[in-house]
Design an enzyme around this catalytic site. Structure first.
Site, PDB file in Angstrom:
ATOM      1  N   LYS A 198      32.044  42.594  36.876  1.00 49.46           N
ATOM      2  CA  LYS A 198      31.166  41.961  37.871  1.00 49.46           C
ATOM      3  C   LYS A 198      30.070  41.123  37.217  1.00 49.46           C
ATOM      4  CE  LYS A 198      32.365  44.768  41.767  1.00 49.46           C
ATOM      5  NZ  LYS A 198      33.351  45.646  41.099  1.00 49.46           N
TER       6      LYS A 198
HETATM    7  C1  LIG Z   1      34.717  45.756  41.477  1.00 50.21           C
HETATM    8  C2  LIG Z   1      35.684  46.292  40.504  1.00 50.21           C
HETATM    9  C3  LIG Z   1      37.088  46.187  40.692  1.00 50.21           C
HETATM   10  C4  LIG Z   1      37.696  45.573  41.937  1.00 50.21           C
HETATM   11  O1  LIG Z   1      37.494  44.182  42.047  1.00 50.21           O
HETATM   12  P1  LIG Z   1      37.606  43.463  43.460  1.00 50.21           P
HETATM   13  O2  LIG Z   1      37.158  42.070  43.241  1.00 50.21           O
HETATM   14  O3  LIG Z   1      36.671  44.226  44.378  1.00 50.21           O
HETATM   15  O4  LIG Z   1      39.007  43.562  43.917  1.00 50.21           O
HETATM   16  C5  LIG Z   1      37.918  46.687  39.710  1.00 50.21           C
HETATM   17  N1  LIG Z   1      37.425  47.287  38.617  1.00 50.21           N
HETATM   18  C6  LIG Z   1      36.098  47.420  38.397  1.00 50.21           C
HETATM   19  C7  LIG Z   1      35.618  48.121  37.185  1.00 50.21           C
HETATM   20  C8  LIG Z   1      35.180  46.922  39.325  1.00 50.21           C
HETATM   21  O5  LIG Z   1      33.860  47.077  39.113  1.00 50.21           O
END
Ligand SMILES: *Cc1c(COP(=O)(O)O)cnc(C)c1O
Length: 458
Positions: free
Chosen positions: A109
């Site tokens: 993120k």
């Molecule tokens: C947010 C997240 C995901 C999922 O991603 P999306 O964009 O919500 O599908 C997968 N792995 C981790 C570690 C995340 O923080």
């Protein structure tokens, strides 16, 4: 480039307004009114540094910021990453791993939120405005949002999380940030309480306007835009000069990450197909196999950032799938809101571009273990879900790239248990133990949260 709402009720906006708006005023999600075809540029893009490639790509979607300014802002956003390639590719012989966790909070993120924080500052400064970001987190996104906003002039952030119900590391990643503009609110209640309060506060339009509240949640278009970049970056690094296409496996929760890959594919990136990997929360993998979208109960798993039933970005995909027709989209969403279930007119596999499956906890742990034993690679539980699904479904000979979305040290309990010895650590996380922290404990009471915001807003 102009942007429209999936529900059809928004006058077209330009990029900077889209960033500030977040969700469309008619309740829809904001989409570019068309997708550029960039195939003629791929030979020129191959081999460029991440930031330069990013500026070329984004300038197709952004006509109110110059390409030079974009390149500067992107480079600045990724200065805090601990790898010169930003999103390095690891070759494990049988498959590749695209590591997206080299940012400040060790999760993917950061790729989007570091950029979004800088965009906010730039746009607010130009307009002489300030913004107070309000968020609710069950643990993981809070720290990435805080890292994107900390210390930025014109911005403050208030993050609510359930007191005592996040992991020890997750809480420390938030509360050890001591910048004046960061406020960690440990709420005596559940994550649902936090989310309900957030909704209530945003629905109080007078309060929202007085304190210029903003959101950084995953529906913001700028987050997707930042994520499209690494799909181009990785596919162009592995497409053998245009002679082959690449398959990506994507651990999926809110459908943001994989949707960025889908957009890259539609724009002409050399992508063969996408593997959508879910944990036991399988509403999306069922949909892509059957055409039926049906809500279930949330299962709590060892990949908590994917413990999601209703994926906020899915509406964007449906909109494209339904021919960019807001009326058809609204019918689907109304059916789903009313019945907890909706389906496409033709049942069966939905999209040639996306194959999907779900991976349970047992297989996830076994994958962490086998990936370590066979390839000497330590995968976090989210990444392992993607590796398991990718290796099951990607059989057509195109190189497989599994997205690594978190550093294993963020989830040491599951990783160490799977491997049978302590292997998951990171110096940055080790340093958090004993560091100075700051947080405010508040009751699960909207008035108390509002009073805190009134006293600390900028
Ligand atoms: C947010 C997240 C995901 C999922 O991603 P999306 O964009 O919500 O599908 C997968 N792995 C981790 C570690 C995340 O923080």
């Amino acid at each position: 480039m102009r942007y429209v709402s999936t529900r059809g009720g928004m006058a077209p906006l330009r990029f900077e307004d889209v960033v500030l708006e977040g969700l469309a005023p008619d309740g829809g999600l904001i989409m570019p009114e068309r997708l550029p075809d960039v195939r003629a540029e791929l030979d020129h893009w191959r081999g460029l540094h991440f930031a330069v490639l990013g500026a070329h790509l984004m300038s197709h979607f952004v006509d109110d910021i110059s390409r030079d300014d974009l390149a500067t802002m992107i480079a600045q956003s990724y200065r805090g990453f601990d790898h010169p390639a930003i999103t390095p590719i690891r070759d494990l012989d049988d498959f590749y791993v695209l590591e997206l966790f080299h940012g400040p909070t060790l999760a993917f993120k950061d790729v989007a939120l570091q950029f979004l924080g800088n965009l906010f500052s730039r746009i607010l400064a130009a307009r002489g405005r300030t913004m107070n970001v309000l968020g609710a987190t069950s643990g993981d996104t809070g720290s990435a949002a805080i890292a994107g906003v900390r210390g930025k002039p014109g911005l403050a952030i208030f993050v609510m999380y359930p007191n005592g119900r996040t992991s020890y590391l997750q809480e420390l990643q938030m509360t050890t940030v001591l910048d004046d503009n960061v406020h960690c609110l440990a709420i005596d209640g559940s994550f649902d309480d936090c989310q309900a309060m957030m909704k209530e506060i945003f629905n109080d339009l007078e309060f929202k306007n007085t304190y210029r509240l903003g959101a950084v949640n995953s529906v913001n278009w700028a987050r997707l835009l930042a994520q499209i970049v690494y799909y181009f970056y990785a596919s162009l690094a592995l497409d053998d000069g245009g002679k082959r296409k690449v398959t990506f496996s994507v651990p999926t929760g809110n459908f943001g990450d994989i949707f960025a890959g889908y957009l890259a594919m539609q724009m002409g990136a050399p992508i063969e197909r996408l593997v959508l990997a879910t944990n036991e929360n399988d509403i999306l993998s069922v949909f892509f196999n059957t055409g039926v979208y049906a809500r279930g109960d949330v299962h709590f798993t060892i990949s908590p950032s994917m413990d999601i039933q209703v994926a906020s970005n899915f509406e964007r995909y449906l909109y494209l799938k339904l021919g960019s027709d807001p009326e058809a989209l609204k019918r689907f969403m109304t059916d789903f809101a009313r019945d907890g279930r909706a389906s496409l007119p033709t049942l069966g596999p939905v999209d040639d571009c996306i194959v999907a499956c779900s991976v349970d906890t047992k297989e996830t742990l076994a994958t962490i273990r086998s990936t370590y034993e066979r390839f000497a690679y330590i995968a976090d539980p989210h990444t392992a879900v993607g590796i398991a699904a990718g290796r099951r479904l990607a059989t057509n000979g195109s190189p497989l790239v599994c997205l690594a979305t978190a550093h294993p040290a963020k989830f040491p309990e599951s990783v160490d248990k799977a491997i049978g010895k302590p292997v998951a650590f990171h110096p940055r996380l080790d340093k958090l133990a004993g560091a100075k922290t700051r947080k405010t404990v508040l009751p699960a009471d909207t008035q108390a949260v509002k009073a805190f915001i009134e006293a600390h807003a900028i």
